[in-house]
Motif scaffolding. Sequence first.
Motif, mmCIF file in Angstrom:
data_model
loop_
_atom_site.group_PDB
_atom_site.id
_atom_site.type_symbol
_atom_site.label_atom_id
_atom_site.label_comp_id
_atom_site.label_asym_id
_atom_site.label_seq_id
_atom_site.Cartn_x
_atom_site.Cartn_y
_atom_site.Cartn_z
ATOM 1 N N LYS A 72 3.432 2.587 -13.847
ATOM 2 C CA LYS A 72 2.251 1.766 -13.582
ATOM 3 C C LYS A 72 2.729 0.468 -12.944
ATOM 4 O O LYS A 72 3.712 -0.133 -13.398
ATOM 5 N N GLN A 96 -8.931 2.166 -10.396
ATOM 6 C CA GLN A 96 -9.814 1.067 -10.755
ATOM 7 C C GLN A 96 -10.659 1.498 -11.951
ATOM 8 O O GLN A 96 -11.356 2.511 -11.884
ATOM 9 N N GLY A 119 1.649 6.744 -4.406
ATOM 10 C CA GLY A 119 0.834 5.973 -5.328
ATOM 11 C C GLY A 119 -0.639 6.307 -5.299
ATOM 12 O O GLY A 119 -1.177 6.786 -4.294
ATOM 13 N N THR A 120 -1.294 6.055 -6.427
ATOM 14 C CA THR A 120 -2.746 6.165 -6.563
ATOM 15 C C THR A 120 -3.254 4.861 -7.157
ATOM 16 O O THR A 120 -2.774 4.432 -8.208
ATOM 17 N N ARG A 121 -4.195 4.255 -6.460
ATOM 18 C CA ARG A 121 -4.788 3.013 -6.980
ATOM 19 C C ARG A 121 -5.935 3.376 -7.917
ATOM 20 O O ARG A 121 -6.911 3.992 -7.485
ATOM 21 N N GLY A 174 0.782 -1.225 0.000
ATOM 22 C CA GLY A 174 0.000 0.000 0.000
ATOM 23 C C GLY A 174 0.812 1.274 0.000
ATOM 24 O O GLY A 174 0.247 2.370 0.046
ATOM 25 N N GLU A 226 -6.925 6.639 -3.954
ATOM 26 C CA GLU A 226 -7.697 5.777 -4.840
ATOM 27 C C GLU A 226 -8.530 6.617 -5.797
ATOM 28 O O GLU A 226 -9.034 7.670 -5.443
ATOM 29 N N THR A 271 -6.237 -0.689 -14.983
ATOM 30 C CA THR A 271 -6.373 -0.886 -13.540
ATOM 31 C C THR A 271 -5.018 -1.264 -12.948
ATOM 32 O O THR A 271 -4.401 -2.252 -13.357
ATOM 33 N N ALA A 272 -4.540 -0.467 -12.003
ATOM 34 C CA ALA A 272 -3.208 -0.669 -11.429
ATOM 35 C C ALA A 272 -2.935 0.427 -10.410
ATOM 36 O O ALA A 272 -3.723 1.353 -10.243
ATOM 37 N N MET A 273 -1.795 0.303 -9.740
ATOM 38 C CA MET A 273 -1.251 1.404 -8.946
ATOM 39 C C MET A 273 -0.425 2.278 -9.879
ATOM 40 O O MET A 273 0.318 1.766 -10.725
ATOM 41 N N TYR A 274 -0.556 3.588 -9.712
ATOM 42 C CA TYR A 274 0.226 4.534 -10.507
ATOM 43 C C TYR A 274 1.097 5.354 -9.578
ATOM 44 O O TYR A 274 0.616 5.941 -8.608
#
Lengths: 115, 115
Positions: free
Chosen positions: B38, B112, B108-110, A40, B10, B87-90
């Motif tokens: 990504k 979806q 990070g930004t998740r 996370g 998110e 869809t991923a963490m950036y």
Amino acid sequence: EAGVAQSPRYKIIEKRQSVAFWCNPISGHATLYWYQQILGQGPKLLIQFQNNGVVDDSQLPKDRFSAERLKGVDSTLKIQPAKLEDSAVYLCASSEGDRWNTEAFFGQGTRLTVV
Amino acid sequence: AQTVTQSQPEMSVQEAETVTLSCTYDTSENNYYLFWYKQPPSRQMILVIRQEAYKQQNATENRFSVNFQKAAKSFSLKISDSQLGDTAMYFCAFMTTGTASKLTFGTGTRLQVTL
């Protein structure tokens, strides 16, 4: 061109045990990075090598973590003894390391679980 | 020292829509590079797009583009025509110039992407 290779992909150990991770960077890349990525969170730099010399190890917990880069190519990261909070993904990356370098290439990482 | 801040933990976007991920950074350097990486569930960090600080023109790569505001130290990523595979963490990242470049990541930004 082969990418950055890391092994193992997964490792589960008990606390107080030792563990080692291996990284083979892209051929010819002078700069090698080890990052710790806790679930996370973003990757945190542990240590950076330029050829076989250490450029930055300010965030490496030196009482338990050690790293070396053999002949300026492969690198190993060791944890001894491991703690529960060391559970994370350990990412290795490499870049050309010259003044025009603009990209770091990453391996798939090693997921460490300490129980 | 450089810091990178991503204020959106998110984000969610519908397929085919457009989404913008935010990133700000702090540095005293004048020349540097900025990246969006990504990270899908496979954990492999993949470079999405890069921006050289000395270039005023915003970088674009197919459906991905950035809005680089050097004075404001802002570097946002726009994804157009979002796809499920996005869809991923950036992660937003900052790299100093020169040899032994330091690479610093945000948290990070998740993202979806939904149907």
